[in-house]
Design a protein around this motif. Structure first.
Motif, PDB file in Angstrom:
ATOM      1  N   VAL A   5       0.836  -1.197   0.000  1.00 29.44           N
ATOM      2  CA  VAL A   5       0.000   0.000   0.000  1.00 29.44           C
ATOM      3  C   VAL A   5       0.874   1.251   0.000  1.00 29.44           C
ATOM      4  O   VAL A   5       0.589   2.233  -0.707  1.00 29.44           O
TER       5      VAL A   5
ATOM      6  N   THR B 116      -9.204  -3.070   1.044  1.00 33.35           N
ATOM      7  CA  THR B 116      -9.951  -2.268   2.004  1.00 33.35           C
ATOM      8  C   THR B 116     -11.180  -2.985   2.554  1.00 33.35           C
ATOM      9  O   THR B 116     -11.746  -2.540   3.541  1.00 33.35           O
TER      10      THR B 116
ATOM     11  N   PRO C 265      -9.992  -6.942   4.623  1.00 38.42           N
ATOM     12  CA  PRO C 265      -8.573  -7.018   4.265  1.00 38.42           C
ATOM     13  C   PRO C 265      -7.899  -8.182   4.988  1.00 38.42           C
ATOM     14  O   PRO C 265      -8.304  -8.528   6.090  1.00 38.42           O
TER      15      PRO C 265
ATOM     16  N   LYS D 193     -19.459  -2.236   1.665  1.00 40.37           N
ATOM     17  CA  LYS D 193     -18.689  -3.340   2.247  1.00 40.37           C
ATOM     18  C   LYS D 193     -18.945  -4.617   1.476  1.00 40.37           C
ATOM     19  O   LYS D 193     -20.089  -4.893   1.091  1.00 40.37           O
TER      20      LYS D 193
ATOM     21  N   ALA E  47     -12.616   4.120   0.174  1.00 37.08           N
ATOM     22  CA  ALA E  47     -11.779   3.516   1.204  1.00 37.08           C
ATOM     23  C   ALA E  47     -12.449   3.612   2.567  1.00 37.08           C
ATOM     24  O   ALA E  47     -12.281   2.735   3.409  1.00 37.08           O
TER      25      ALA E  47
ATOM     26  N   ARG F 258     -13.826  -2.915   0.879  1.00 37.70           N
ATOM     27  CA  ARG F 258     -14.927  -2.131   0.300  1.00 37.70           C
ATOM     28  C   ARG F 258     -14.725  -2.002  -1.203  1.00 37.70           C
ATOM     29  O   ARG F 258     -13.607  -1.956  -1.690  1.00 37.70           O
TER      30      ARG F 258
END
Lengths: 105, 588, 200
Positions: free
Chosen positions: B27, B446, B549, B531, B526, B448
Motif C-alpha cells: 500500500v 480495504t 482485508p 462493504k 476507502a 470495500r
C-alpha cells in the motif's frame, strides 16, 4: 550440500588443497606475464589461469559442486547475459572499423 | 488493516510506517507511486502549454514555478522545458509505473496469490521501499538546487549530460549529479525487491501450487523480477561511471578533443566513448520497457479471466511467451541506436531480433482476444480498463514495427512518432491496466468496493483523452517534428501540424481533469464504500481465499491448491467458478 | 511473523536445495556479475577504442598486487574455515577464523590505499589523468567498497550479531555461510581484476 559433520571434516581437506592450488596459480600467472609472448597470447594465458582459479573458488569454497539444478539455471542465464555485455566492445570496435572504412574510401 | 489480532500490539510507527508486512509495504508503494505519477503528469501538463501556445505565459501556475523553469513573465524557459522533460520521463518510469506495477501490485497481490504468509525477506522488503522513497525525495530535491533539475533527458546521453549543470552551480549538488545519485538509490531498491520476489515465488508457494498452477500475474512478476535483477546493474555501473565523469573529471564518456561552445574541454583527458553510455543505458532500458508492460499484461490476464468467466485462453502459451519475451528483451537494445553510425550488419542483427520479439507480444495479445470470444462478458469497471488495454497496447506495439526497421527508423527516429509509439504502450496501455488493477483488488485491500458510477466517470473520459493526446503525435511525428523542441513552430513542419499539437495539449489537460473522479472514488470508497466479503468478484485465485482485508499473516489457515488458477464455468458444476483452495469433493 | 519463522528460513527447499537466504544471496551475486560485467565491458571497450597505453606503459606494482591477491585468497580460506567450525559446533574456532578474515581484509585495504592509491595520486596518476587510471580507480574502488561492506557484516556477526548463535545456531551458521558466499565472490572478482589491471 555438506551437511553432516563428517562431510564438513572431509571438505576441510579440499579447502586446504584449493588454497595451495590458488597460491601456485597466482605465482604462475605472475611468472607467465614475464614471458615474451604476443599480447593476444598473454591475455589468453592470463584469462585462462584466472578462469581456473575462479572456478576453483566457485566450485569448492562456494559449494557449487553440491548445488542443484535451479541454481545452475540462474547462473547460466546470468552468464549468458554477462557474455552479451562483453560483446558490446566487440560491436563497438566493429562500428568504429566500419566508420573508418567509410571515411578512408 | 484494522483487524490485527496478535499477541504484542506494535505501535503506529512499526505498523504503518516501518512495517515489514508485505501488504502495508504494498500500500505504501501504491500510494507513493500514484503521487509520483500525478506529479510527473503535472510536469507534462505544464510542458504541453508551451507546445500548444509557444512563448505565452503559463496560466495558473506560471507565477510560482521559480527562476530555473520560467522567466519573469511566467513563460517556460528552454532550459526549464528540458528539465521538465527529463524529470517527467524519469519520474514516470522509475518513480511511478515500475514502483506501482512491481512494488505496489507485486508486493500486495503476489504473496497472497501464492498463499504465502509474507515475502521471503520482510525486512529487506521494508528496506526496498525506504530506499525507493529516499531515491524519490533525492530526485525531487534537484528542483531546488541552483541550476534546477537535470535537463539532459531521461536517457542522460553524454557528453551532454557529463557537462550539463556544471557552470554556475554547486560542484556536487547540481541537477544531473543528484539525478545520478537518485538513480543509484532507485536501482538498489529494485535489486532488493527483485531478489525478494524471486525467492518468494520459488520457495513460498503453498502445497499443490506448482509453477503451472500459478496465476498468470505471478508469472509476469517472476519474469519481471529477473529483468530487474539482471538488467539494472549495467545501468548502475554506467551511472557510477557518469558520476565519476562529473565529480572527478574522468573521461569515460568524453571523447578526445571535445569542444563545447568554442571552448576546448581540456580538464578532461579524453579517450572515452559516448556510445559506451548508450550501450549500457539501453542494455537496461530495453528490458525496462518489458518491466513496465509485463505486470500490466499479468493484471489484464487476471481481470479478463475473471470477467469472461472462463479459463484464460492458452495459459501455457502465455507463460512461455512471457518467458521468451523476457529473454529476448535483452537482445534488442541496439535498435535504439540505429542512427549512431552503427554498421549495417549490426543494424540487420538488431532489426531481426526486434522483429522476433514482436511475435510473443502478438501471441499474448491474440490469446487475450481469443479469451473474449463467445464469452458472456461482465462489463465491470476493471474489465473496461482491461478491455481498453488490448487495442491501445496493440496500437503501441504495431507502431513500433516501423521503428524497429533500420531504414524506416531514419525518418522516424527522435520524432513525435516515437513519443506516440511508446506512450501508447506505457500510458494508454500499462497505466490503464494498472488503474484497472486498482479497481479489481481495491475490495481485497480495504474490504470495500469502489463506486461503479464514479468508475465510469473515470474510465470513459480517460479512454477518450488518452487517444486525444497520443494519436495526433503520430501525425506530428510523420510530419517530421523532432521530439526535443521547445518551440516547434520555429520550423515549417511544426507550423503545419500546430492544430494537432494543440489537440494533444487539450487532451492532456482533459486527462488531468478526468482523474478527479478517481481521486474522489479512491478516498471516498476507502472509508465509505460498499462493504463486501472476501470474494466479491467470484474469483478463483488464492488471494480471494484470505479475508478482506487480510490480517497479519494473511490466511486463517494455510490454503492448499487443488487445481489451476482459472477454473471458471466448468460443465455440470454447482457454481461457475472453482476456487483453487476448495477440494474437489466440495465443488462438484 | 515475529514468533515463528517463514517456511524455508532454516531448512532447504526440496527442489532448489537452498534455504531462502542462500537462494537470495546467489541471486544477488548474479546481479553483481552483471554489475562487474558491465565495468569489465567498459574496460575492454575503452582499451580497444584506441588512445590507451600499451602493455607496460602503466605501472601498477605487480609484487604489491600479488601480495594482495595472496591476502585475499587466504581470507577466503579463513572464511570457509569459519563456516566449517560453526558447522562443527566449535564457536571459539569459528570466531577466531572470522576475526582472521576481518584482519586480512583490513590488511588488504590498508595496502591498497597506503601503497597503491596514495602512492599513485602522489605521482600525479589521478582519475582524471587518463582513462586507464579512471577505470582502475573505479573498478578497484568498487571492489574495495565490497570488501568494506564484508568487513562491516563480519564485525556485526562477531559482536552484536553473535547473540543469535545462542538462540539459533543453525540460523547463525546459515548467515555465516551466506557471508562466506559473498566473500568468495569478492575474492573471485579480484582474481580477475588482478591480471586485467596489473599484468595485461
Amino acid at each position: 550440500m555438506a551437511s553432516s559433520a563428517d562431510d564438513v571434516r572431509k571438505s576441510i581437506r579440499s579447502y586446504l588443497m584449493v588454497f595451495g592450488a590458488l597460491g601456485v596459480l597466482t605465482i604462475v600467472t605472475v611468472a607467465a606475464s614475464w614471458l615474451k609472448v604476443s599480447v593476444a597470447l598473454g591475455i589468453f594465458i592470463a584469462l585462462v589461469i584466472a578462469s581456473v582459479k575462479g572456478s576453483l573458488v566457485a566450485s569448492v569454497f562456494m559449494h557449487l559442486l553440491h548445488e542443484k539444478a535451479t541454481l545452475f539455471w540462474v547462473l547460466i542465464i546470468s552468464a549468458f547475459f554477462f557474455l552479451l555485455l562483453i560483446l558490446i566492445p566487440v560491436m563497438q570496435s566493429y562500428e568504429t572499423a566500419h566508420l573508418i572504412d567509410q571515411v578512408t574510401q | 488493516m484494522s483487524s490485527d489480532h496478535h499477541a504484542h500490539n506494535p505501535g503506529f510507527i512499526s505498523k504503518y510506517v516501518f512495517s515489514v508486512d508485505h501488504k502495508v509495504i504494498g500500500v505504501q508503494y501504491t500510494i507513493t507511486s500514484l503521487l509520483f505519477l500525478f506529479f510527473g503528469f503535472t510536469l507534462m501538463m505544464i510542458m504541453r502549454w508551451q507546445l500548444a501556445y509557444p512563448g505565452e505565459s503559463i496560466p495558473l501556475v506560471g507565477g510560482w514555478l521559480g527562476q530555473y523553469l520560467v522567466d519573469n513573465n511566467g513563460v517556460l524557459l528552454p532550459e526549464g522545458y528540458n528539465a521538465l522533460g527529463a524529470m517527467h520521463g524519469t519520474i514516470m518510469v522509475f518513480l511511478g509505473v515500475v514502483p506501482l506495477a512491481v512494488g505496489g501490485f507485486g508486493n500486495y497481490v503476489m504473496p497472497l496469490q501464492i498463499g504465502a504468509p509474507d515475502m521471503a525477506f520482510p525486512k529487506l522488503n521494508m528496506a526496498s521501499y525506504w530506499v525507493y522513497f529516499l531515491g524519490g525525495v533525492t530526485m525531487l530535491s534537484s528542483f531546488f538546487v541552483p541550476g534546477g533539475a537535470a535537463n539532459s533527458g531521461w536517457t542522460a546521453y553524454p557528453p551532454l549530460s557529463d557537462i550539463a549543470n556544471t557552470v554556475g552551480t554547486h560542484p556536487f549538488w547540481n541537477g544531473q549529479t543528484i539525478w545520478l545519485l537518485a538513480m543509484v538509490l532507485l536501482i538498489t531498491s529494485s535489486l532488493l525487491g527483485s531478489v525478494n520476489f524471486i525467492v518468494t515465488i520459488v520457495h513460498l508457494r503453498v502445497k499443490g501450487l506448482t509453477m503451472f498452477r500459478l496465476p498468470f500475474f505471478v508469472w509476469a512478476q517472476f519474469v519481471t523480477s529477473f529483468l530487474l535483477l539482471l538488467a539494472f546493474p549495467p545501468l548502475e555501473a554506467a551511472g557510477v561511471l557518469q558520476l565519476m565523469d562529473r565529480v572527478f573529471d574522468t573521461s569515460f564518456f568524453i571523447p578526445s578533443g571535445l569542444v563545447v561552445s568554442g571552448v576546448v574541454q581540456d580538464q578532461y583527458s579524453g579517450g572515452g566513448s559516448p556510445l559506451l553510455w548508450q550501450h549500457l543505458f539501453w542494455f537496461l532500458a530495453h528490458p525496462e520497457v518489458y518491466v513496465l508492460i509485463l505486470p500490466a499484461i499479468g493484471i489484464v490476464g487476471e481481470i479478463i479471466a475473471n470477467n469472461t468467466r472462463r479459463p484464460l485462453w492458452g495459459y501455457k502459451t502465455l507463460v512461455y511467451s512471457v518467458i521468451f519475451l523476457g529473454f529476448m528483451s535483452f537482445v534488442v537494445w541496439a535498435h535504439h541506436m540505429f542512427l549512431t553510425g552503427m554498421g549495417t550488419k549490426m543494424s540487420t542483427f538488431f532489426q531481426t531480433t526486434t522483429m522476433i520479439i514482436s511475435i510473443p507480444s502478438v501471441v499474448i495479445l491474440t490469446a487475450m482476444l481469443l479469451s473474449l470470444w463467445q464469452a458472456s462478458i461482465r462489463f465491470t469497471v476493471p474489465m473496461l480498463f482491461a478491455l481498453s488495454f488490448l487495442p491501445m497496447f496493440a496500437i503501441g506495439g504495431l507502431t513500433g514495427l516501423p521503428l524497429g526497421l533500420s531504414a524506416a527508423d531514419i525518418q522516424l527516429h527522435d520524432t513525435y512518432y516515437v513519443i506516440g509509439h511508446f506512450h501508447y504502450v506505457v500510458a494508454p496501455g500499462t497505466i490503464m491496466a494498472l488503474l484497472g488493477g486498482i479497481y479489481f483488488w481495491f475490495p481485497k485491500v480495504t474490504g470495500r468496493k469502489m463506486s461503479t458510477m464514479l468508475g465510469h466517470l473515470h474510465f470513459w473520459p480517460s479512454f477518450i483523452f488518452m487517444n486525444t493526446i497520443f494519436f495526433p503525435m503520430f501525425m506530428v511525428g510523420l510530419a517530421g517534428v523532432s521530439r526535443r523542441l521547445w518551440d516547434q513552430t520555429e520550423y515549417v513542419q511544426g507550423v503545419d501540424v500546430q492544430s494537432w499539437v494543440r489537440m494533444s495539449s487539450w487532451g492532456a489537460w482533459g486527462l488531468g481533469l478526468a482523474q478527479l473522479p478517481f481521486i474522489i472514488n479512491f478516498f471516498y470508497s476507502a472509508f465509505a464504500g460498499k462493504k463486501v466479503g472476501a470474494n466479491p468478484w467470484n474469483a478463483t485465485t488464492l488471494e480471494w481465499a484470505a479475508p478482506s482485508p487480510p490480517p497479519h499473516g494473511n490466511f486463517a489457515e494455510v490454503p492448499v491448491a487443488y487445481r489451476g488458477p482459472y477454473e471458471y464455468s466448468v460443465p455440470d458444476a454447482k457454481e461457475d467458478f472453482h476456487p483453487q483452495h476448495v477440494p474437489d469433493s466440495q465443488v462438484v | 511473523m515475529s514468533s515463528e519463522l517463514l517456511p524455508h528460513t532454516l531448512e532447504p527447499h526440496p527442489v532448489t536445495g537452498m534455504y531462502n537466504g542462500k537462494f537470495g544471496l546467489w541471486l544477488f551475486l548474479a546481479s553483481e556479475v552483471m554489475l562487474f560485467g558491465a565495468l569489465f565491458s567498459a574496460y575492454i571497450l575503452l582499451r580497444t577504442h584506441g588512445d590507451f597505453p600499451a602493455h607496460g606503459e602503466h605501472s601498477l606494482s605487480v609484487p604489491i598486487g600479488a601480495i594482495n591477491t595472496f591476502i585475499l585468497i587466504t581470507s577466503s580460506v579463513t572464511m570457509v574455515m569459519a563456516w566449517a567450525s560453526f558447522k562443527l559446533n566449535d564457536p571459539g574456532k569459528g570466531k577466531f577464523y572470522l576475526m582472521a578474515t576481518v584482519l586480512l581484509s583490513c590488511a588488504f585495504l590498508f595496502i591498497k590505499i597506503k601503497f597503491e592509491y596514495l602512492h599513485k595520486i602522489h605521482d600525479g596518476h589521478t582519475p582524471d589523468s587518463h582513462t586507464f587510471y579512471a577505470i582502475y580507480y573505479c573498478m578497484t574502488g568498487l571492489h574495495g567498497l565490497h570488501i568494506l561492506g564484508g568487513v562491516v557484516v563480519m564485525l556485526y556477526f562477531l559482536l552484536p550479531g553473535f547473540g543469535l548463535w545462542h538462540k539459533n545456531p543453525q540460523q547463525f551458521t546459515n548467515r555465516i555461510e551466506c557471508t562466506g558466499l559473498y566473500w568468495h565472490f569478492v575474492d573471485l572478482v579480484w582474481i580477475f581484476l588482478f591480471p586485467v589491471f596489473y599484468l595485461l
